[in-house]
Every structure is written in C-alpha cells, then in structure tokens.
Design a protein around this motif. Structure first.
Motif, PDB file in Angstrom:
ATOM      1  N   GLY A  73       0.826  -1.195   0.000  1.00  0.00           N
ATOM      2  CA  GLY A  73       0.000   0.000   0.000  1.00  0.00           C
ATOM      3  C   GLY A  73       0.859   1.244   0.000  1.00  0.00           C
ATOM      4  N   PRO A  74       0.246   2.426   0.052  1.00  0.00           N
ATOM      5  CA  PRO A  74       1.019   3.664   0.070  1.00  0.00           C
ATOM      6  C   PRO A  74       1.790   3.828   1.373  1.00  0.00           C
ATOM      7  N   ARG A  75       2.932   4.487   1.310  1.00  0.00           N
ATOM      8  CA  ARG A  75       3.780   4.693   2.485  1.00  0.00           C
ATOM      9  C   ARG A  75       3.030   5.426   3.604  1.00  0.00           C
ATOM     10  N   THR A  76       2.020   6.202   3.234  1.00  0.00           N
ATOM     11  CA  THR A  76       1.259   6.940   4.240  1.00  0.00           C
ATOM     12  C   THR A  76       0.577   6.007   5.238  1.00  0.00           C
ATOM     13  N   LEU A  77       0.373   4.733   4.889  1.00  0.00           N
ATOM     14  CA  LEU A  77      -0.238   3.778   5.824  1.00  0.00           C
ATOM     15  C   LEU A  77       0.686   3.461   6.994  1.00  0.00           C
ATOM     16  N   LEU A  78       1.982   3.768   6.865  1.00  0.00           N
ATOM     17  CA  LEU A  78       2.881   3.634   8.009  1.00  0.00           C
ATOM     18  C   LEU A  78       2.616   4.742   9.023  1.00  0.00           C
ATOM     19  N   ASN A  79       2.255   5.918   8.531  1.00  0.00           N
ATOM     20  CA  ASN A  79       2.042   7.105   9.354  1.00  0.00           C
ATOM     21  C   ASN A  79       3.214   7.350  10.312  1.00  0.00           C
ATOM     22  N   PRO A  80       4.431   7.466   9.798  1.00  0.00           N
ATOM     23  CA  PRO A  80       5.595   7.666  10.669  1.00  0.00           C
ATOM     24  C   PRO A  80       5.490   8.959  11.454  1.00  0.00           C
ATOM     25  N   LEU A  81       6.112   9.001  12.619  1.00  0.00           N
ATOM     26  CA  LEU A  81       6.038  10.163  13.491  1.00  0.00           C
ATOM     27  C   LEU A  81       6.599  11.401  12.807  1.00  0.00           C
ATOM     28  N   ALA A  82       5.907  12.535  12.997  1.00  0.00           N
ATOM     29  CA  ALA A  82       6.340  13.790  12.396  1.00  0.00           C
ATOM     30  C   ALA A  82       7.647  14.274  13.000  1.00  0.00           C
ATOM     31  N   ARG A  83       7.994  13.800  14.204  1.00  0.00           N
ATOM     32  CA  ARG A  83       9.235  14.253  14.842  1.00  0.00           C
ATOM     33  C   ARG A  83      10.475  13.687  14.156  1.00  0.00           C
ATOM     34  N   TYR A  84      10.293  12.728  13.229  1.00  0.00           N
ATOM     35  CA  TYR A  84      11.425  12.204  12.475  1.00  0.00           C
ATOM     36  C   TYR A  84      11.507  12.789  11.074  1.00  0.00           C
ATOM     37  N   ALA A  85      10.370  13.126  10.481  1.00  0.00           N
ATOM     38  CA  ALA A  85      10.368  13.650   9.117  1.00  0.00           C
ATOM     39  C   ALA A  85       9.184  14.577   8.934  1.00  0.00           C
ATOM     40  N   SER A  86       9.403  15.672   8.218  1.00  0.00           N
ATOM     41  CA  SER A  86       8.343  16.661   8.036  1.00  0.00           C
ATOM     42  C   SER A  86       7.289  16.205   7.045  1.00  0.00           C
ATOM     43  N   THR A  87       7.673  15.407   6.054  1.00  0.00           N
ATOM     44  CA  THR A  87       6.735  14.952   5.031  1.00  0.00           C
ATOM     45  C   THR A  87       6.858  13.449   4.837  1.00  0.00           C
ATOM     46  N   VAL A  88       5.822  12.870   4.233  1.00  0.00           N
ATOM     47  CA  VAL A  88       5.805  11.439   3.938  1.00  0.00           C
ATOM     48  C   VAL A  88       5.419  11.253   2.482  1.00  0.00           C
ATOM     49  N   ASN A  89       6.211  10.506   1.727  1.00  0.00           N
ATOM     50  CA  ASN A  89       5.891  10.216   0.339  1.00  0.00           C
ATOM     51  C   ASN A  89       4.717   9.250   0.260  1.00  0.00           C
ATOM     52  N   SER A  90       4.046   9.232  -0.892  1.00  0.00           N
ATOM     53  CA  SER A  90       2.897   8.341  -1.072  1.00  0.00           C
ATOM     54  C   SER A  90       3.217   7.204  -2.037  1.00  0.00           C
TER      55      SER A  90
END
Length: 343
Positions: A73-90
C-alpha cells in the motif's frame, strides 16, 4: 471397467497427494483487499484525487499456529512520526511484513507490524468511516513500525505490548519505543487503557520541524503518551470516546500536549447510516490559541453486504485565530470483500 478402476485409483492418489502437499506447505489466502479512492475539496478552492488507504494483503497459515502477512500500500499507511520527518511520500511499498505465532499462551508477531495504539489504531482501514483522527493526522502516533509484539486474551480481558524502533522503518538513532494496551471487551462494549513511551536523538530528528510540545529537534528528548478509550455498539447506534495526554521531557523541562475524539453513529438501515465526530488536538498546552478543533458529519450509503460503501464527509474546522478557511469535503468509495477470499 479396468480403465475406470485405473482412473479412480490415480484420481484418489492425486487427491491424497494434494491433501498432503497442502498440509505440508500451509494455506495461502487473501488477508485483506481494500480499494478506497477519494476526492478531497478543501477551502477555498483546493481539490485532489488519491487512492486513499487502498491496500492488498496476503496471509499464509500453517497448522493454525504459524502465519505470515505481507501488505502492499502507500507509504502513508505507516504514518511515521512527524518528529522524524516533516513529510511522507505516497509511493507504494511493503507496509506490513511480519511473522506470527499463535499459542494458547498468546500471539507473537515479529517484523513490520501494526502498532495498534488505542481503539482507532486497532481498526483496519476498511473499517474506517472518517479519515484518521488528529492524533494520527498530525503524526503524533504511528500506525505501523518494525519490531515485535505480544498479545493475550482471557475471559474477555486482553493485554499486549509492542517493542519497536519508533521510526516506522530502519532504526537511525538506536532508541527503542514501547507501546502497551490492556482492556476488557465483549460483543457490545469495550474499555481499555493505552500508553506509549520512547526517546529520540538528534541523529533521527534534526531534519524535522515538528513543534509538538515545544520540542527542540536538535536535542535528546523523552516522550510519554497515555489515556483511555471506550466503545459502545448497539443495533441502531454506536459510540466511541478516546482521550490521551502526552508529555515531552528535555533538558529537565517538560512540555505537554493533549488529544481526543468522540464519535457517534446512527444506523438507520443496512444500507444507510450517519456519523458525527468531534476531534481536538492541543499541540502545546503552554501556548494559548493553538488548539485544533474540528467537527465532521458523514453519510454512508452501502450495499447489503457492506462490500461497497459510498462515504460523504464534511468537516468544519474551528480555528482560534482564523485567517483563511480550510473546511473540507471528502468523497470516498470504499470497496472490500465482505468475507475472506481463499486461493
């Protein structure tokens, strides 16, 4: 006559061999299939299409004890913490890949697995009516991570914990996170507690600009989040409440944040229901006028098996210092088999 005897003998042998082979290698099945495209229109005139939370998962089982799950699925399904990265690729990736062992003494998992924080965090994407709450939307909580987990249930009581990297991917800073839950669940009622703790180092956070709880990303920090959740399910209505409080400790100083949401649904028939949500997120309790609050109304039109659902969601955003509107309209078509499809 001899031909038929020979044919049935060969057929029986082949069938027996197939049964033995199937038992030896286990069973492969479609674990989950979700097509959930959506169209989003944000104030004033911003619109976009996306594949949403669409994903495809396979599950392999052997002897009712061993199993393996992979989900694409899209990487956004991981929902990584914002404190590690400002944006998340799809981009499309392997969002789940874990081994599972089931025993009367509990369930063990190891790999990239669901963290399952709170009530909403344990819901599969195909069970969602609204988009994820502000706790997840602001990426103060991950959905999936790399680690190991254990869960056990007995007489409607359950408890479990996850030991994981915290970064939803390969470990960068060598810090370990702990997520735990415990509760009571029966057919129409559930109540539980959830908590998470972990720490970060500048090696993993320096590139982030997340201001949660007034954190300085260039310094070490310790994090804690805990709260409760409850759910009532009846024939014609359902109610969910979650409330959490978190804190950040850094240089012997503490910053706090809070979040929670309440959902109320009315089921008018098998093919139509309405749902209400109130959601809040206070990213820094030391600062006034920064709280996020929003209310959403959803209309759901389904077929009789609920394998096809048209979901219309309208969201009103209440801003403390409103300069420009960002209310939202969302149209979702959720398609998923009502049962498990086996190969």
């Amino acid at each position: 006559m001899r031909f038929f005897l020979t044919f049935w003998t060969l057929f029986a042998c082949a069938h027996a061999n197939a049964a033995i082979l199937r038992e030896d290698i286990g069973e492969l099945k479609i674990h989950d299939l979700l097509i959930r495209p959506n169209f989003t229109l944000k104030e004033p005139t911003n619109g976009a299409f996306s594949i949403g939370e669409s994903s495809f998962a396979l599950r392999w089982e052997l002897e009712s004890k061993f199993a393996g799950v992979v989900r694409i699925g899209p990487r956004t399904l991981l929902n990584p913490l914002a404190r590690y990265a400002s944006t998340v690729n799809s981009d499309i990736i392997l969002v789940e890949a874990y081994a599972e062992y089931n025993d009367p003494y509990g369930r063990f998992r190891f790999g990239r697995l669901p963290v399952e924080f709170g009530y909403e965090g344990r819901q599969w994407e195909r069970e969602l009516i609204f988009p994820r709450s502000l706790l997840f939307k602001n990426r103060a909580m991950m959905l999936r991570d790399v680690g190991g987990s254990y869960e056990i249930e007995h007489n409607n009581f359950y408890s479990g914990f996850v030991i994981h990297n915290g970064e939803s991917d390969s470990d960068q800073d060598g810090r370990i996170w702990y997520t735990a839950r415990m509760g009571f669940k029966e057919e129409k009622f559930e109540i539980g507690l959830a908590g998470q703790t972990g720490s970060t180092k500048p090696l993993g956070t320096a590139a982030s600009s997340d201001p949660l709880a007034g954190v300085d990303p260039t310094k070490d920090a310790k994090w804690r989040l805990a709260g409760l959740y409850t759910a009532f399910t009846r024939k014609q209505w359902e109610f969910v409440l979650e409330a959490y409080s978190g804190e950040r400790e850094q240089d012997k100083k503490t910053g706090r944040f809070a979040t929670g949401h309440a959902d109320l649904g009315f089921i008018f028939s098998k093919t139509f229901s309405t749902h209400l949500r109130y959601d809040m997120f206070d990213p820094n309790q030391r600062i006034d006028n920064d709280m996020e609050r929003q209310a959403s109304l959803s209309l759901v039109f389904s077929n009789k098996t609920h394998s096809s659902n048209i979901i219309i969601v309208g969201t009103k955003v209440f801003e403390e210092n409103r300069q420009i509107g960002n209310d939202e309209f969302r149209l979702i078509w959720s398609l998923s088999p009502s049962g498990v499809v086996r190969f």
